[in-house]
Design a protein around this motif. Structure first.
Motif, PDB file in Angstrom:
ATOM      1  N   LYS A   5      11.201  -7.745  13.004  1.00 45.28           N
ATOM      2  CA  LYS A   5       9.959  -7.127  13.487  1.00 45.28           C
ATOM      3  C   LYS A   5       9.528  -5.997  12.547  1.00 45.28           C
ATOM      4  N   ALA A   6       9.608  -6.313  11.261  1.00 47.92           N
ATOM      5  CA  ALA A   6       9.263  -5.362  10.211  1.00 47.92           C
ATOM      6  C   ALA A   6       8.170  -5.967   9.329  1.00 47.92           C
ATOM      7  N   TRP A   7       7.983  -5.394   8.152  1.00 45.81           N
ATOM      8  CA  TRP A   7       6.905  -5.815   7.253  1.00 45.81           C
ATOM      9  C   TRP A   7       7.458  -6.389   5.953  1.00 45.81           C
ATOM     10  N   ALA A   8       6.727  -7.373   5.415  1.00 45.21           N
ATOM     11  CA  ALA A   8       7.024  -7.919   4.092  1.00 45.21           C
ATOM     12  C   ALA A   8       5.756  -7.888   3.253  1.00 45.21           C
ATOM     13  N   ILE A   9       5.930  -7.867   1.946  1.00 48.05           N
ATOM     14  CA  ILE A   9       4.811  -7.928   0.997  1.00 48.05           C
ATOM     15  C   ILE A   9       5.029  -9.130   0.093  1.00 48.05           C
ATOM     16  N   GLY A  10       4.004  -9.989   0.012  1.00 52.69           N
ATOM     17  CA  GLY A  10       4.096 -11.194  -0.804  1.00 52.69           C
ATOM     18  C   GLY A  10       3.779 -10.933  -2.263  1.00 52.69           C
ATOM     19  N   VAL A  11       3.771 -12.025  -3.051  1.00 51.70           N
ATOM     20  CA  VAL A  11       3.595 -11.883  -4.493  1.00 51.70           C
ATOM     21  C   VAL A  11       2.852 -13.084  -5.076  1.00 51.70           C
ATOM     22  N   ASP A  12       2.188 -12.849  -6.189  1.00 56.24           N
ATOM     23  CA  ASP A  12       1.474 -13.851  -6.994  1.00 56.24           C
ATOM     24  C   ASP A  12       0.179 -14.315  -6.343  1.00 56.24           C
ATOM     25  N   SER A  13       0.257 -14.959  -5.157  1.00 60.70           N
ATOM     26  CA  SER A  13      -0.940 -15.393  -4.451  1.00 60.70           C
ATOM     27  C   SER A  13      -1.001 -14.684  -3.104  1.00 60.70           C
ATOM     28  N   THR A  65       0.574  -7.219   2.928  1.00 58.76           N
ATOM     29  CA  THR A  65      -0.338  -7.532   1.825  1.00 58.76           C
ATOM     30  C   THR A  65       0.435  -8.400   0.846  1.00 58.76           C
ATOM     31  N   SER A  66      -0.207  -8.804  -0.242  1.00 57.30           N
ATOM     32  CA  SER A  66       0.461  -9.513  -1.336  1.00 57.30           C
ATOM     33  C   SER A  66      -0.017  -8.942  -2.655  1.00 57.30           C
ATOM     34  N   MET A  67       0.884  -8.839  -3.616  1.00 57.13           N
ATOM     35  CA  MET A  67       0.479  -8.444  -4.959  1.00 57.13           C
ATOM     36  C   MET A  67      -0.085  -9.693  -5.642  1.00 57.13           C
ATOM     37  N   LEU A  68      -1.345  -9.639  -6.000  1.00 57.61           N
ATOM     38  CA  LEU A  68      -2.006 -10.790  -6.599  1.00 57.61           C
ATOM     39  C   LEU A  68      -1.828 -10.787  -8.108  1.00 57.61           C
ATOM     40  N   LYS A  69      -1.301 -11.869  -8.618  1.00 58.72           N
ATOM     41  CA  LYS A  69      -1.158 -12.074 -10.056  1.00 58.72           C
ATOM     42  C   LYS A  69      -2.041 -13.268 -10.390  1.00 58.72           C
ATOM     43  N   GLY A 111      -3.764  -7.368  -8.623  1.00 59.05           N
ATOM     44  CA  GLY A 111      -4.417  -6.648  -7.545  1.00 59.05           C
ATOM     45  C   GLY A 111      -3.629  -6.793  -6.260  1.00 59.05           C
ATOM     46  N   TYR A 112      -4.323  -6.700  -5.132  1.00 62.21           N
ATOM     47  CA  TYR A 112      -3.648  -6.832  -3.840  1.00 62.21           C
ATOM     48  C   TYR A 112      -4.590  -7.535  -2.861  1.00 62.21           C
ATOM     49  N   SER A 113      -4.012  -8.135  -1.839  1.00 64.78           N
ATOM     50  CA  SER A 113      -4.802  -8.866  -0.853  1.00 64.78           C
ATOM     51  C   SER A 113      -5.016  -8.018   0.399  1.00 64.78           C
ATOM     52  N   GLY A 145      -5.497 -10.515   6.878  1.00 67.48           N
ATOM     53  CA  GLY A 145      -4.787 -10.014   8.044  1.00 67.48           C
ATOM     54  C   GLY A 145      -5.293  -8.654   8.485  1.00 67.48           C
ATOM     55  N   GLY A 146      -5.865  -7.917   7.551  1.00 71.02           N
ATOM     56  CA  GLY A 146      -6.469  -6.628   7.868  1.00 71.02           C
ATOM     57  C   GLY A 146      -5.507  -5.466   7.996  1.00 71.02           C
ATOM     58  N   TYR A 147      -4.204  -5.717   7.810  1.00 70.66           N
ATOM     59  CA  TYR A 147      -3.218  -4.664   8.055  1.00 70.66           C
ATOM     60  C   TYR A 147      -3.273  -3.536   7.026  1.00 70.66           C
ATOM     61  N   VAL A 148      -3.722  -3.865   5.823  1.00 74.57           N
ATOM     62  CA  VAL A 148      -3.707  -2.870   4.752  1.00 74.57           C
ATOM     63  C   VAL A 148      -5.077  -2.212   4.556  1.00 74.57           C
ATOM     64  N   LYS A 149      -6.069  -2.671   5.295  1.00 71.87           N
ATOM     65  CA  LYS A 149      -7.432  -2.192   5.052  1.00 71.87           C
ATOM     66  C   LYS A 149      -7.588  -0.692   5.270  1.00 71.87           C
ATOM     67  N   LYS A 150      -6.803  -0.124   6.178  1.00 71.22           N
ATOM     68  CA  LYS A 150      -6.911   1.315   6.420  1.00 71.22           C
ATOM     69  C   LYS A 150      -6.436   2.141   5.232  1.00 71.22           C
ATOM     70  N   TYR A 151      -5.738   1.486   4.313  1.00 67.59           N
ATOM     71  CA  TYR A 151      -5.222   2.194   3.143  1.00 67.59           C
ATOM     72  C   TYR A 151      -6.078   1.965   1.895  1.00 67.59           C
ATOM     73  N   VAL A 152      -7.179   1.234   2.044  1.00 68.91           N
ATOM     74  CA  VAL A 152      -8.000   0.892   0.879  1.00 68.91           C
ATOM     75  C   VAL A 152      -8.477   2.127   0.110  1.00 68.91           C
ATOM     76  N   PRO A 153      -8.910   3.204   0.759  1.00 70.33           N
ATOM     77  CA  PRO A 153      -9.328   4.379  -0.028  1.00 70.33           C
ATOM     78  C   PRO A 153      -8.223   4.907  -0.939  1.00 70.33           C
ATOM     79  N   GLN A 154      -6.991   4.980  -0.421  1.00 69.34           N
ATOM     80  CA  GLN A 154      -5.875   5.445  -1.260  1.00 69.34           C
ATOM     81  C   GLN A 154      -5.553   4.439  -2.361  1.00 69.34           C
TER      82      GLN A 154
END
Length: 356
Positions: free
Chosen positions: A260-268, A284-288, A321-323, A326-335
């Motif tokens: 019940k934690a968080w993961a961050i994906g990669v490439d796509s 989120t995912s790190m987009l390559k 970049g980043y994805s 899901g909307g979970y990371v959108k609150k951090y977009v300014p940072q």
């Protein structure tokens, strides 16, 4: 409209975007070559050969991103394409033969997906000097230049920095994790950037690091190993884990879901292909943008000006970049936008190797 035809597979070797420890993979030490390569663009219909890395199409990561770029070119230009599958643990001769088969069939350009094609492309490109070759995450293994080869690299550390910022902002425990597929120079770029991003938010946050394999590329195709590594980090108190482990990442997502934690994906954007139960745990995912590099290579040949030499896709070129699915990371977009501007503006230089 062109169609994508499957080439009979002789073996596999997919790495999910990795380079050898002593490779020179366009990590910022080289200057991207500009202009036209020494190969010859086809006079008639363009036929593209795409030779996959370990895991092949369907890995929901590195290879699928290359396929997306190929598919875009097929749809846009009406070209024909042939895909080549690799076999796990195959000999160098098998990769060479796959490339020769494509070249003999008139494929031009021929693109090897993953650093493992660097040696074979180095050999085969000399045999077919009029054919344009490219290696994603590739490097030139000797001092003799190959004027008909493009080495398509990425600033993985920059994209990883951004998701490191997101991880630090999301963490409540003060501990985050990183799981790498293989402990080589390229994957260490992901680790270094991620750690730097975390520390830019709060240097007191602990980054727990684990690698599935030290040198065996099987680390990129081991979901059980990915789950074990991530579960160990969650057990140590991490509440966000970023993986750079190719197909092994599905195990990381399983571990995050169970914890019940968080993961961050990669490439796509891995939120888009994850099972429903896991989507709620992919921050989120790190987009390559392997798709962009693949498409650009094909287009350069179609336009009659094939690129050659080292090409580096960084934040300024939207190569990483980043994805936000899901909307979970959108609150951090300014940072995140602030961090991106600091990197592209030269205020922040992201490290390409972990601190000793």
């Amino acid at each position: 409209m062109g169609k994508i035809a499957a080439l009979a597979a002789v073996a596999s070797l997919a790495l999910a975007g990795c380079a050898t420890e002593d490779s020179n993979s366009g990590d910022g030490d080289e200057t991207a070559a500009e202009g036209t390569g020494a190969c010859t663009a086809p006079d008639g219909d363009v036929q593209v050969g795409l030779a996959y890395d370990v895991g092949g199409r369907g890995d929901q990561s590195f290879n699928d991103s290359a396929y997306a770029g190929l598919d875009k070119a097929v749809q846009e230009f009406g070209i024909t394409a042939t895909e080549g599958e690799a076999a796990d643990g195959e000999a160098e001769s098998a990769r060479e033969e796959r490339l020769r088969t494509m070249a003999d069939s008139g494929m031009n350009p021929i693109i090897g997906v993953g650093f493992a094609y660097s040696e074979s492309v180095n050999v085969v490109s000399d045999e077919y000097p009029d054919t344009c070759f490219a290696v994603i995450d590739g490097f030139d293994p000797d001092e003799t230049g190959n004027g008909n080869v493009a080495y398509l690299g990425f600033a993985e550390e920059q994209g990883s920095y951004l998701v490191g910022v997101a991880a630090a902002l999301q963490s409540k425990s003060g501990k985050v994790g990183f799981v790498g597929g293989v402990h080589n120079d390229l994957i260490k770029k992901f680790e270094a950037g991620y750690t730097a991003g975390v520390e830019s938010v709060d240097p007191e946050i602990e980054v727990i690091v684990q690698y599935i394999e030290e040198s065996d590329v099987a680390g990129f195709g081991d979901p059980a190993g990915g789950k074990e590594a991530a579960a160990a980090e969650f057990d140590q108190g991490a509440d966000v884990v970023y993986h750079a482990s190719g197909a092994s990442g599905s195990g990381v997502f399983e571990a995050a879901t169970e914890a019940k934690a968080w993961a961050i994906g990669v490439d796509s954007d891995q939120y888009l292909t994850a099972p429903k139960a896991q989507k709620a745990h992919i921050l989120t995912s790190m987009l390559k943008r392997v798709d962009v590099a693949t498409y650009d290579m094909i287009k350069s040949v179609i336009d009659g000006s094939p690129v050659a030499g080292y090409q580096v896709y960084d934040l300024s070129a939207d190569g990483v970049g980043y994805s936000t699915s899901g909307g979970y990371v959108k609150k951090y977009v300014p940072q995140l936008d602030e961090a991106k501007a600091a990197i592209t503006g030269g205020e922040v230089e992201v490290p390409t190797a972990p601190a000793e």
